[in-house]
Enzyme design. Sequence first.
Site, PDB file in Angstrom:
ATOM      1  N   HIS A 253       2.749  -5.270  -3.757  1.00 27.66           N
ATOM      2  CA  HIS A 253       3.075  -3.849  -3.618  1.00 27.66           C
ATOM      3  C   HIS A 253       1.802  -3.035  -3.714  1.00 27.66           C
ATOM      4  CE1 HIS A 253       4.976   0.059  -4.262  1.00 27.66           C
ATOM      5  NE2 HIS A 253       6.033  -0.495  -3.704  1.00 27.66           N
ATOM      6  N   GLU A 308      12.217  -5.480  -2.451  1.00 24.44           N
ATOM      7  CA  GLU A 308      12.921  -6.050  -1.305  1.00 24.44           C
ATOM      8  C   GLU A 308      13.457  -7.461  -1.583  1.00 24.44           C
ATOM      9  OE1 GLU A 308      13.630  -4.081   0.782  1.00 24.44           O
ATOM     10  OE2 GLU A 308      12.006  -2.769   1.394  1.00 24.44           O
TER      11      GLU A 308
HETATM   12  N1  CMC Z   1       1.898 -12.574   0.280  1.00 27.66           N
HETATM   13  C1  CMC Z   1       0.659 -13.116   0.294  1.00 27.66           C
HETATM   14  N2  CMC Z   1      -0.477 -12.411   0.110  1.00 27.66           N
HETATM   15  C2  CMC Z   1      -0.343 -11.091  -0.088  1.00 27.66           C
HETATM   16  C3  CMC Z   1       0.909 -10.466  -0.120  1.00 27.66           C
HETATM   17  C4  CMC Z   1       2.059 -11.259   0.076  1.00 27.66           C
HETATM   18  N3  CMC Z   1       3.275 -10.726   0.062  1.00 27.66           N
HETATM   19  N4  CMC Z   1       0.737  -9.145  -0.328  1.00 27.66           N
HETATM   20  C5  CMC Z   1      -0.593  -8.938  -0.422  1.00 27.66           C
HETATM   21  N5  CMC Z   1      -1.224 -10.117  -0.278  1.00 27.66           N
HETATM   22  C6  CMC Z   1      -2.673 -10.349  -0.347  1.00 27.66           C
HETATM   23  C7  CMC Z   1      -3.353 -10.054   0.969  1.00 27.66           C
HETATM   24  O1  CMC Z   1      -3.393 -11.181   1.802  1.00 27.66           O
HETATM   25  C8  CMC Z   1      -4.715  -9.618   0.521  1.00 27.66           C
HETATM   26  O2  CMC Z   1      -5.460 -10.751   0.187  1.00 27.66           O
HETATM   27  P1  CMC Z   1      -7.042 -10.824   0.547  1.00 27.66           P
HETATM   28  O3  CMC Z   1      -7.670  -9.693  -0.217  1.00 27.66           O
HETATM   29  O4  CMC Z   1      -7.422 -12.173   0.081  1.00 27.66           O
HETATM   30  O5  CMC Z   1      -7.145 -10.637   2.026  1.00 27.66           O
HETATM   31  C9  CMC Z   1      -4.422  -8.876  -0.804  1.00 27.66           C
HETATM   32  O6  CMC Z   1      -3.210  -9.439  -1.303  1.00 27.66           O
HETATM   33  C10 CMC Z   1      -4.251  -7.375  -0.651  1.00 27.66           C
HETATM   34  O7  CMC Z   1      -3.362  -7.168   0.429  1.00 27.66           O
HETATM   35  P2  CMC Z   1      -3.197  -5.774   1.174  1.00 27.66           P
HETATM   36  O8  CMC Z   1      -2.474  -6.003   2.447  1.00 27.66           O
HETATM   37  O9  CMC Z   1      -4.503  -5.047   1.233  1.00 27.66           O
HETATM   38  O10 CMC Z   1      -2.304  -4.989   0.135  1.00 27.66           O
HETATM   39  P3  CMC Z   1      -1.455  -3.716   0.443  1.00 27.66           P
HETATM   40  O11 CMC Z   1      -1.440  -2.899  -0.780  1.00 27.66           O
HETATM   41  O12 CMC Z   1      -1.931  -3.029   1.686  1.00 27.66           O
HETATM   42  O13 CMC Z   1      -0.043  -4.356   0.772  1.00 27.66           O
HETATM   43  C11 CMC Z   1       2.226  -4.794   1.024  1.00 27.66           C
HETATM   44  C12 CMC Z   1       1.176  -4.014   0.219  1.00 27.66           C
HETATM   45  C13 CMC Z   1       3.598  -4.447   0.457  1.00 27.66           C
HETATM   46  C14 CMC Z   1       2.177  -4.348   2.474  1.00 27.66           C
HETATM   47  C15 CMC Z   1       1.951  -6.312   0.911  1.00 27.66           C
HETATM   48  O14 CMC Z   1       2.003  -6.711  -0.434  1.00 27.66           O
HETATM   49  C16 CMC Z   1       2.895  -7.126   1.764  1.00 27.66           C
HETATM   50  O15 CMC Z   1       2.656  -7.306   2.957  1.00 27.66           O
HETATM   51  N6  CMC Z   1       4.030  -7.648   1.182  1.00 27.66           N
HETATM   52  C17 CMC Z   1       4.997  -8.366   1.973  1.00 27.66           C
HETATM   53  C18 CMC Z   1       5.929  -7.394   2.685  1.00 27.66           C
HETATM   54  C19 CMC Z   1       6.899  -6.741   1.727  1.00 27.66           C
HETATM   55  O16 CMC Z   1       7.495  -7.394   0.887  1.00 27.66           O
HETATM   56  N7  CMC Z   1       7.080  -5.412   1.870  1.00 27.66           N
HETATM   57  C20 CMC Z   1       7.961  -4.631   1.051  1.00 27.66           C
HETATM   58  C21 CMC Z   1       7.185  -3.713   0.153  1.00 27.66           C
HETATM   59  S1  CMC Z   1       8.212  -2.956  -1.124  1.00 27.66           S
HETATM   60  C22 CMC Z   1       9.032  -1.677  -0.288  1.00 27.66           C
HETATM   61  C23 CMC Z   1       8.182  -0.503  -0.071  1.00 27.66           C
HETATM   62  O17 CMC Z   1       8.045   0.309  -0.995  1.00 27.66           O
HETATM   63  O18 CMC Z   1       7.620  -0.377   1.031  1.00 27.66           O
END
Ligand code: CMC
Length: 370
Positions: A253, A308
């Site tokens: 998140h 989720e």
């Molecule tokens: N599985 C594996 N690795 C992950 C995940 C995940 N679910 N989420 C983040 N990471 C890793 C990502 O690969 C990155 O690693 P590195 O620095 O080595 O490249 C690091 O963590 C940071 O990722 P980011 O994409 O910069 O983080 P973010 O804050 O932009 O992403 C997120 C937040 C929700 C988009 C992401 O955690 C994700 O894609 N989760 C899966 C989709 C999901 O469950 N979405 C629902 C979110 S909750 C509802 C809402 O409020 O939107």
Amino acid sequence: MSFVPGLEQVVVAETEVSFVDGENGRLVYRGEWAKDLSEGHSFEEVAYLLWNGHLPSAAELEVSQAVWSQQRELPQEIQAVLDAIPHETGMMSVLRTAVSALESQAYAYPPTVEQAAAITMKLPTIIAYRYHRLKGTTPVASRSDLGHTANYLYMLRGVEPSPVHVRALEAYLILLMEHGMNSSTFAARVIASTRSDIVSSLTGAIGALKGPLHGGAPSHVMNMLRGIGTKDQTEAWIRNKLESDGRLMGFGHRVYKTTDPRAVALRELALRLSASDPWLELAVHVEEVAIRLLEEYKPGKKLYTNVEFYAAAVMNAIEFEEELFTPTFAVTRTVGWSAHIIEAAQGRLIYPDAAYIGKLPAAAAGATTP
Ligand code: CMC
């Protein structure tokens, strides 16, 4: 000026609507704990709180419920729009188009609580109408003697809903009603800040919610559980996913650096509803293994379960088909979006900057300003 990808930790607004405490895993709606609200209040009471800033008195609630329940019917032209959309179009796209088609003088700028309520009341009707049309069954008229949540279930099923399902759905809807400056709320606020109307802002927000990184995740969680299949396959499946740089849906998140408090509440709810459901048993096991492996593959990133993951379990337990998961999220988030839209419509135009990293025309190359 420095560029912050994804606007992470950039404060883009002051708000009185909600507080997301990412470090401690806490969520507050206008001075009240969201979890407490989800345990003892109705959809209408919490919507009233988010729109008006205080919980309603008995008299205020009675008047609001009476007025709001009269707003559920769809105008004929919206039914015609719904009937014209091809069957294969996904429910979120249908919802976005139907909300967009509501635009009229009644929803002109400035956005108001009355407009917000009138649109919020129609979302379940849009979904239920389309749901029946796709199934070839007759759409069920709403019942003004039922609350918003019970009526949604009634319009989908055509029979009196079980009190257990109503309470579970009500708790789910309240827990997802509002959540700070998430992507769809930001989209709504950007549109509202241009002094556009509430329908346009909500249409943009629905489009943002649809994405799999935001509200579109729960059906991907179900796909993941189906892909894993059995407990003994869990570790291998997750390792394979993480080794191919895949994302585990329902984890991670932007704001929470601990378990999402809504995931904790929804897990409790799902376990109360159907502890012996094999999907839920598998989900609990997957959560345990995933958190351990995320720490191994992404050390220090603090990736935990998000809302989720167990949203899918609760939706499953109340027998909602996957096509209803994200639209049901929109049914409730409309309340939070509209509270923000009303706030942002009075504020300064949102118009950030971008760092140009492309080429300049030849004649200007070397000049200090393009
Ligand atoms: N599985 C594996 N690795 C992950 C995940 C995940 N679910 N989420 C983040 N990471 C890793 C990502 O690969 C990155 O690693 P590195 O620095 O080595 O490249 C690091 O963590 C940071 O990722 P980011 O994409 O910069 O983080 P973010 O804050 O932009 O992403 C997120 C937040 C929700 C988009 C992401 O955690 C994700 O894609 N989760 C899966 C989709 C999901 O469950 N979405 C629902 C979110 S909750 C509802 C809402 O409020 O939107």
